[in-house]
Scaffold this motif. Structure first.
Motif, mmCIF file in Angstrom:
data_model
loop_
_atom_site.group_PDB
_atom_site.id
_atom_site.type_symbol
_atom_site.label_atom_id
_atom_site.label_comp_id
_atom_site.label_asym_id
_atom_site.label_seq_id
_atom_site.Cartn_x
_atom_site.Cartn_y
_atom_site.Cartn_z
ATOM 1 N N LEU A 44 -3.840 -1.679 8.767
ATOM 2 C CA LEU A 44 -3.246 -0.513 8.121
ATOM 3 C C LEU A 44 -4.187 0.685 8.137
ATOM 4 O O LEU A 44 -3.763 1.825 8.381
ATOM 5 C CB LEU A 44 -2.856 -0.848 6.679
ATOM 6 C CG LEU A 44 -1.690 -1.830 6.499
ATOM 7 C CD1 LEU A 44 -1.414 -2.052 5.016
ATOM 8 C CD2 LEU A 44 -0.436 -1.340 7.209
ATOM 9 N N LEU A 45 -5.470 0.452 7.882
ATOM 10 C CA LEU A 45 -6.435 1.548 7.896
ATOM 11 C C LEU A 45 -6.555 2.159 9.289
ATOM 12 O O LEU A 45 -6.781 3.369 9.427
ATOM 13 C CB LEU A 45 -7.799 1.047 7.415
ATOM 14 C CG LEU A 45 -7.896 0.739 5.913
ATOM 15 C CD1 LEU A 45 -9.222 0.074 5.592
ATOM 16 C CD2 LEU A 45 -7.715 2.006 5.077
ATOM 17 N N ILE A 105 4.585 0.767 2.407
ATOM 18 C CA ILE A 105 3.771 0.048 3.390
ATOM 19 C C ILE A 105 3.506 -1.390 2.937
ATOM 20 O O ILE A 105 3.122 -1.626 1.786
ATOM 21 C CB ILE A 105 2.420 0.779 3.587
ATOM 22 C CG1 ILE A 105 2.650 2.249 3.933
ATOM 23 C CG2 ILE A 105 1.601 0.102 4.664
ATOM 24 C CD1 ILE A 105 1.452 3.128 3.663
ATOM 25 N N VAL A 123 -5.279 6.081 2.263
ATOM 26 C CA VAL A 123 -4.532 4.857 1.957
ATOM 27 C C VAL A 123 -4.956 4.293 0.607
ATOM 28 O O VAL A 123 -6.145 4.214 0.287
ATOM 29 C CB VAL A 123 -4.750 3.791 3.055
ATOM 30 C CG1 VAL A 123 -3.977 2.517 2.726
ATOM 31 C CG2 VAL A 123 -4.327 4.331 4.414
ATOM 32 N N GLU A 124 -3.970 3.892 -0.179
ATOM 33 C CA GLU A 124 -4.226 3.240 -1.461
ATOM 34 C C GLU A 124 -3.609 1.841 -1.435
ATOM 35 O O GLU A 124 -2.403 1.698 -1.227
ATOM 36 C CB GLU A 124 -3.613 4.055 -2.614
ATOM 37 C CG GLU A 124 -4.200 5.447 -2.768
ATOM 38 C CD GLU A 124 -3.529 6.227 -3.890
ATOM 39 O OE1 GLU A 124 -2.317 6.009 -4.121
ATOM 40 O OE2 GLU A 124 -4.205 7.032 -4.533
ATOM 41 N N GLU A 130 -5.467 -5.308 5.937
ATOM 42 C CA GLU A 130 -6.043 -4.027 5.501
ATOM 43 C C GLU A 130 -6.637 -3.267 6.687
ATOM 44 O O GLU A 130 -6.469 -2.042 6.804
ATOM 45 C CB GLU A 130 -7.121 -4.267 4.439
ATOM 46 C CG GLU A 130 -6.585 -4.767 3.112
ATOM 47 C CD GLU A 130 -6.531 -6.293 3.021
ATOM 48 O OE1 GLU A 130 -6.541 -6.802 1.891
ATOM 49 O OE2 GLU A 130 -6.463 -6.972 4.065
ATOM 50 N N ALA A 158 0.830 -1.203 0.000
ATOM 51 C CA ALA A 158 0.000 0.000 0.000
ATOM 52 C C ALA A 158 0.867 1.256 0.000
ATOM 53 O O ALA A 158 2.087 1.199 0.185
ATOM 54 C CB ALA A 158 -0.918 0.005 1.228
ATOM 55 N N SER A 159 0.204 2.378 -0.207
ATOM 56 C CA SER A 159 0.865 3.678 -0.105
ATOM 57 C C SER A 159 -0.147 4.679 0.420
ATOM 58 O O SER A 159 -1.339 4.366 0.559
ATOM 59 C CB SER A 159 1.409 4.122 -1.467
ATOM 60 O OG SER A 159 0.332 4.388 -2.357
ATOM 61 N N THR A 160 0.324 5.866 0.713
ATOM 62 C CA THR A 160 -0.569 6.944 1.145
ATOM 63 C C THR A 160 -0.471 8.074 0.124
ATOM 64 O O THR A 160 0.620 8.455 -0.298
ATOM 65 C CB THR A 160 -0.184 7.463 2.533
ATOM 66 O OG1 THR A 160 1.240 7.571 2.614
ATOM 67 C CG2 THR A 160 -0.684 6.531 3.621
ATOM 68 N N LEU A 194 -3.235 4.182 9.800
ATOM 69 C CA LEU A 194 -3.123 5.296 8.857
ATOM 70 C C LEU A 194 -4.453 6.016 8.659
ATOM 71 O O LEU A 194 -4.721 6.555 7.587
ATOM 72 C CB LEU A 194 -2.596 4.772 7.517
ATOM 73 C CG LEU A 194 -1.244 4.047 7.596
ATOM 74 C CD1 LEU A 194 -0.970 3.269 6.320
ATOM 75 C CD2 LEU A 194 -0.122 5.039 7.882
#
Length: 293
Positions: A216-217, A17, A225-226, A213, A8-10, A220
């Motif tokens: 991470l959510l 990530i 978050v992508e 997921e 993932a990325s932001t 972040l």
């Protein structure tokens, strides 16, 4: 549910990530190596880290190896993986069983003891990249964070957890790596540090049914978050009689000759899956001929 790593990325923020769930992978390792709860946690953490770091490799055929050598009773921990999500590993002493530590947790750090963490990346070049740091505490997550900071100059938050049931089976296993890349705003780092300082232990998050997921959510939640890529993870050993034969050839002509003359046969066992391979006297002689060429 199948094991996997999520990358993932932001949006507009330079973070790298990864997060993973590895219950089935670690359970397979537990059964292969006949692990105790303590050694399941130790090897499980290394396998999980290897699965995530394998996704940092540029090519799926590139290989990554993590090795921890310590003065504790475990002696040696090793896991290897690639960009395909395939991992495998072994442990020097799978029978270690110590009392819980002062926090009531499995005493992985004490079982590993003081020592070194070595990271080897085979990127298809003439020589592999090798990085080595002293262990911080043997708990593996903190040791990896130290490695990223010292060897790669990348500040990183690393969490790894393995939850072992009363029947010794793996109930859950997973982790995450969040890396702060160059030019990341200071206020972002401050927010991250605050979120991570209040985060529940990885084993508790997994026990509550959180997916990678979800975790991470949660961490972040202040950012957009992508999720970029999801790749299955599995314990895969690619050993074969041919590979073990090549290992015998590397012993050299003299040692091969001694084996033929004294034993007349050889039996080799793969460290990663415990499968045994038998070589007859005739097969050893053929390997000796190959060694002479």
């Amino acid at each position: 549910m199948k094991d996997y790593v999520i990358r993932a990325s932001t949006k507009n923020i330079p973070l790298r990530i990864f997060a993973a769930t590895t219950q089935n992978t670690v359970e397979k390792a537990r059964k292969i190596h006949h692990l105790t709860p303590l050694t399941s946690a130790a090897l499980g953490r290394v396998l999980t880290a290897t699965a995530m770091m394998g996704q940092m490799l540029k090519n799926v055929e590139d290989k990554l190896t993590l090795q921890l050598k310590g003065e504790g009773p475990i002696l040696n921990l090793l896991a290897t993986g690639n960009g395909k999500g395939e991992v495998k590993g072994y442990i020097g002493n799978p029978n270690v069983d110590l009392p819980l530590n002062e926090n009531g947790k499995l005493a992985v750090g004490k079982a590993i003891g003081e020592g070194t963490l070595t990271v080897i990346m085979d990127l298809g070049l003439k020589e592999p990249y090798i990085g080595r740091v002293s262990l911080v505490n043997g708990e593996i997550a903190e040791d990896l964070a130290h490695y990223f900071a010292v060897s790669e100059q990348v500040p990183s938050a690393v969490a790894l957890g393995v939850l072992v049931g009363k029947d010794q089976a793996i109930q859950s296993s997973g982790g995450f790596i969040i890396q702060v890349m160059p030019n990341c705003p200071e206020n972002v780092i401050e927010v991250l540090e605050k979120r991570l300082s209040n985060l529940l232990p990885m084993t508790q998050l997994l026990a509550e049914g959180n997916s990678p997921e979800d975790i991470l959510l949660n961490i972040l939640s202040d950012f957009e978050v992508e999720f970029l890529e999801k790749k299955e993870v599995a314990y895969v050993c690619n050993c074969s009689k041919e590979r073990l034969g090549k290992a015998l050839i590397t012993l050299g002509k003299e040692e091969l000759t001694d084996i033929i003359d004294q034993d007349g046969q050889a039996e080799l066992q793969c460290h990663f899956c415990n499968k045994k391979y038998y070589f007859s006297k005739q097969e050893l002689k053929k390997l000796l001929e190959d060694a002479k060429q």
